[in-house]
Design a protein around this motif. Structure first.
Motif, PDB file in Angstrom:
ATOM      1  N   ILE A  27       6.411 -38.863 -11.681  1.00 14.19           N
ATOM      2  CA  ILE A  27       6.529 -39.917 -12.694  1.00 14.19           C
ATOM      3  C   ILE A  27       5.920 -41.232 -12.211  1.00 14.19           C
ATOM      4  CG2 ILE A  27       8.500 -38.949 -13.962  1.00 14.19           C
ATOM      5  CD1 ILE A  27      10.343 -40.815 -12.307  1.00 14.19           C
ATOM      6  N   ASN A  28       5.180 -41.178 -11.097  1.00 20.51           N
ATOM      7  CA  ASN A  28       4.439 -42.367 -10.661  1.00 20.51           C
ATOM      8  C   ASN A  28       3.208 -41.901  -9.876  1.00 20.51           C
ATOM      9  OD1 ASN A  28       4.874 -42.298  -7.748  1.00 20.51           O
ATOM     10  ND2 ASN A  28       7.014 -42.816  -8.160  1.00 20.51           N
ATOM     11  N   MET A  31       3.473 -39.442  -6.315  1.00 19.65           N
ATOM     12  CA  MET A  31       4.260 -38.229  -6.066  1.00 19.65           C
ATOM     13  C   MET A  31       3.418 -36.952  -5.920  1.00 19.65           C
ATOM     14  SD  MET A  31       7.495 -39.308  -8.513  1.00 19.65           S
ATOM     15  CE  MET A  31       8.825 -38.295  -7.885  1.00 19.65           C
ATOM     16  N   ASP A  75      15.701 -38.110  -7.329  1.00 17.89           N
ATOM     17  CA  ASP A  75      15.305 -39.508  -7.156  1.00 17.89           C
ATOM     18  C   ASP A  75      16.499 -40.462  -7.086  1.00 17.89           C
ATOM     19  OD1 ASP A  75      12.527 -39.690  -6.902  1.00 17.89           O
ATOM     20  OD2 ASP A  75      12.185 -39.627  -9.072  1.00 17.89           O
ATOM     21  N   PHE A  78      16.966 -43.487  -4.757  1.00 16.82           N
ATOM     22  CA  PHE A  78      16.376 -44.805  -5.006  1.00 16.82           C
ATOM     23  C   PHE A  78      17.385 -45.639  -5.804  1.00 16.82           C
ATOM     24  CE2 PHE A  78      12.712 -41.966  -4.370  1.00 16.82           C
ATOM     25  CZ  PHE A  78      12.216 -42.575  -3.222  1.00 16.82           C
ATOM     26  N   ASN A  81      17.357 -48.679  -8.908  1.00 18.72           N
ATOM     27  CA  ASN A  81      16.908 -48.547 -10.289  1.00 18.72           C
ATOM     28  C   ASN A  81      17.976 -48.415 -11.375  1.00 18.72           C
ATOM     29  OD1 ASN A  81      14.416 -46.489  -8.822  1.00 18.72           O
ATOM     30  ND2 ASN A  81      14.177 -48.612  -9.438  1.00 18.72           N
ATOM     31  N   ARG A 106      15.515 -38.980 -14.852  1.00 21.11           N
ATOM     32  CA  ARG A 106      16.336 -39.913 -14.085  1.00 21.11           C
ATOM     33  C   ARG A 106      17.463 -40.573 -14.881  1.00 21.11           C
ATOM     34  NH1 ARG A 106      13.936 -43.836  -9.801  1.00 21.11           N
ATOM     35  NH2 ARG A 106      16.133 -43.620  -9.282  1.00 21.11           N
ATOM     36  N   GLY A 139      14.643 -52.374  -9.759  1.00 19.21           N
ATOM     37  CA  GLY A 139      13.253 -51.982  -9.565  1.00 19.21           C
ATOM     38  C   GLY A 139      12.342 -52.990 -10.252  1.00 19.21           C
ATOM     39  N   ARG A 157       7.564 -49.355 -16.711  1.00 13.94           N
ATOM     40  CA  ARG A 157       8.919 -48.805 -16.771  1.00 13.94           C
ATOM     41  C   ARG A 157       9.909 -49.603 -17.626  1.00 13.94           C
ATOM     42  NH1 ARG A 157      10.337 -45.105 -12.720  1.00 13.94           N
ATOM     43  NH2 ARG A 157       8.476 -44.028 -12.036  1.00 13.94           N
ATOM     44  N   TYR A 185       3.970 -50.046 -10.124  1.00 15.75           N
ATOM     45  CA  TYR A 185       4.615 -49.636 -11.381  1.00 15.75           C
ATOM     46  C   TYR A 185       6.010 -50.219 -11.547  1.00 15.75           C
ATOM     47  CZ  TYR A 185       7.098 -46.403  -8.362  1.00 15.75           C
ATOM     48  OH  TYR A 185       7.892 -45.891  -7.374  1.00 15.75           O
ATOM     49  N   HIS A 186       6.571 -50.753 -10.455  1.00 15.06           N
ATOM     50  CA  HIS A 186       7.837 -51.483 -10.511  1.00 15.06           C
ATOM     51  C   HIS A 186       7.586 -52.852  -9.865  1.00 15.06           C
ATOM     52  CE1 HIS A 186      10.965 -47.939 -10.537  1.00 15.06           C
ATOM     53  NE2 HIS A 186      11.023 -48.565 -11.692  1.00 15.06           N
ATOM     54  N   ASP A 188       9.340 -54.317  -7.761  1.00 15.90           N
ATOM     55  CA  ASP A 188       9.669 -54.320  -6.327  1.00 15.90           C
ATOM     56  C   ASP A 188       8.623 -53.614  -5.465  1.00 15.90           C
ATOM     57  OD1 ASP A 188      10.190 -51.598  -6.604  1.00 15.90           O
ATOM     58  OD2 ASP A 188      12.336 -51.755  -6.235  1.00 15.90           O
ATOM     59  N   SER A 276       7.426 -40.346  -2.543  1.00 14.93           N
ATOM     60  CA  SER A 276       7.975 -40.381  -3.899  1.00 14.93           C
ATOM     61  C   SER A 276       7.740 -41.729  -4.580  1.00 14.93           C
ATOM     62  CB  SER A 276       9.478 -40.078  -3.837  1.00 14.93           C
ATOM     63  OG  SER A 276      10.005 -39.954  -5.132  1.00 14.93           O
ATOM     64  N   GLY A 277       7.061 -42.646  -3.866  1.00 13.14           N
ATOM     65  CA  GLY A 277       6.741 -43.941  -4.462  1.00 13.14           C
ATOM     66  C   GLY A 277       7.747 -45.029  -4.167  1.00 13.14           C
ATOM     67  N   CYS A 282      13.618 -50.089  -2.571  1.00 17.92           N
ATOM     68  CA  CYS A 282      14.046 -49.094  -3.571  1.00 17.92           C
ATOM     69  C   CYS A 282      15.260 -48.294  -3.135  1.00 17.92           C
ATOM     70  CB  CYS A 282      12.947 -48.071  -3.813  1.00 17.92           C
ATOM     71  SG  CYS A 282      11.357 -48.715  -4.197  1.00 17.92           S
TER      72      CYS A 282
HETATM   73  N1  ARG Z   1      10.234 -41.485  -7.606  1.00 16.75           N
HETATM   74  C1  ARG Z   1      10.946 -42.651  -8.007  1.00 16.75           C
HETATM   75  C2  ARG Z   1      10.539 -43.043  -9.416  1.00 16.75           C
HETATM   76  O1  ARG Z   1       9.397 -42.939  -9.739  1.00 16.75           O
HETATM   77  C3  ARG Z   1      10.709 -43.780  -7.059  1.00 16.75           C
HETATM   78  C4  ARG Z   1      11.473 -45.010  -7.407  1.00 16.75           C
HETATM   79  C5  ARG Z   1      11.228 -46.124  -6.468  1.00 16.75           C
HETATM   80  N2  ARG Z   1      12.079 -47.223  -6.756  1.00 16.75           N
HETATM   81  C6  ARG Z   1      11.700 -48.473  -6.920  1.00 16.75           C
HETATM   82  N3  ARG Z   1      12.617 -49.366  -7.103  1.00 16.75           N
HETATM   83  N4  ARG Z   1      10.440 -48.830  -6.948  1.00 16.75           N
HETATM   84  O2  ARG Z   1      11.317 -43.470 -10.217  1.00 16.75           O
END
Ligand code: ARG
Length: 288
Positions: A27-28, A31, A75, A78, A81, A106, A139, A157, A185-186, A188, A276-277, A282
């Motif tokens: 989803i990012n 991955m 996930d 993390f 989020n 998620r 996030g 997101r 994509y976030h 953070d 996993s990004g 996170c």
């Molecule tokens: N695989 C998770 C996702 O895509 C990674 C989340 C990372 N968290 C963050 N706060 N950037 O949701």
């Protein structure tokens, strides 16, 4: 009404046990590998890295609270989020706004956190409005240290309307930022508030008007390079006390800049989680 002007510091760090951490979907942009296959997690290594991060927080004097991981939620580790804890200035109590996560994979992680916050007697809040609105907690939003100001990103997101909803719920000033680059994509992944006066960020993730907002909002800005932000997740660093900065190893330029500004970088290895990004910021949630 009993009000406080400054926000008290967090004393606890919530982390989710990595037992069920894995990569089972994408989803990012991080991955999958270059052949389009899901990256493989070395679970033993992930466990060691997670333990070392928890120990780093403990050594800094923080109380680490561990929420169990759940099967089918790879996930959930993390923990940034699912929520946005904050201090309610009206009620003078700890409060939280729960996330409405975008991914079907998620979104059912959120109730496990709701249960924890309810058990701790937080004043509970949630985003209401259009059912299509999504909000990915810390996030995408970050509180400016002791100031009641929320930096709220929208983009891949989190919906743009969330900024207004958070202002109504919390009474905090909300500054909106638009994420411009799908790799970040976030919020953070490219923006970390180190203390009330200082932010570390990668300017290329924002348009010029938002960069101006950031420059006006913080008396000190530490710029992160594209390479260190993208390859070593420097923008996902975390300062739990406004002095130490915990970050993924491999960002020498950023570490030097942190030292010049009087911060103390603490390098850790989160390579399994980066697949996993996600990295340091996170993997935890600060709480009262
Ligand atoms: N695989 C998770 C996702 O895509 C990674 C989340 C990372 N968290 C963050 N706060 N950037 O949701």
């Amino acid at each position: 009404m009993n009000t406080v002007k400054q926000i008290p510091a967090y004393q606890r760090v919530l982390m989710v046990d990595p037992q069920h951490f894995d990569i089972q979907y994408s989803i990012n942009p991080f991955m999958k590998d270059e052949h389009g296959n899901l990256k493989k997690v070395d679970k033993a290594k992930a466990r060691q890295q997670w333990n070392a991060l928890a120990e780093t927080y403990r050594k800094l004097g923080l109380d680490v609270v561990v929420i169990p991981g759940r099967p089918n939620f790879p996930d959930m580790v993390f923990a940034a989020n699912q929520s946005m804890p904050y201090w309610s200035l009206d009620k003078n109590v700890p409060a939280v706004v729960m996330a409405k996560m975008q991914s079907d994979f998620r979104k059912d992680e959120v109730p496990f956190f709701t249960e924890w916050f309810e058990g701790e007697h937080y004043s509970m809040g949630e985003i209401t409005g259009e059912p299509t609105m999504t909000f990915e907690g810390n996030g995408d939003v970050s509180i400016q240290g002791k100031r009641p100001v929320i930096w709220a990103a929208n983009g891949p997101r989190t919906s743009v309307e969330v900024a207004e909803a958070l202002h109504k719920l919390t009474g905090y000033e909300v500054v909106s930022l638009r994420l411009q680059d799908p790799r970040f994509y976030h919020l953070d992944t490219c923006f970390s508030i180190l203390n009330t006066d200082t932010v570390a960020y990668y300017p290329g993730a924002f348009d010029s008007a938002d960069v101006e907002k950031i420059k006006k909002g913080f008396s000190r800005q530490i710029e992160i390079s594209l390479e260190e932000c993208r390859d070593s997740f420097a923008g996902n660093c975390h300062s739990p006390d406004g002095k130490h900065v915990i970050l993924q190893q491999g960002s020498p330029k950023f570490c030097a800049a942190l030292r010049e500004h009087g911060f103390e970088p603490i390098e850790v290895d989160t390579s399994e989680f980066m697949k996993s990004g996600g990295s340091v910021f996170c993997m935890k949630m600060m709480a009262y």
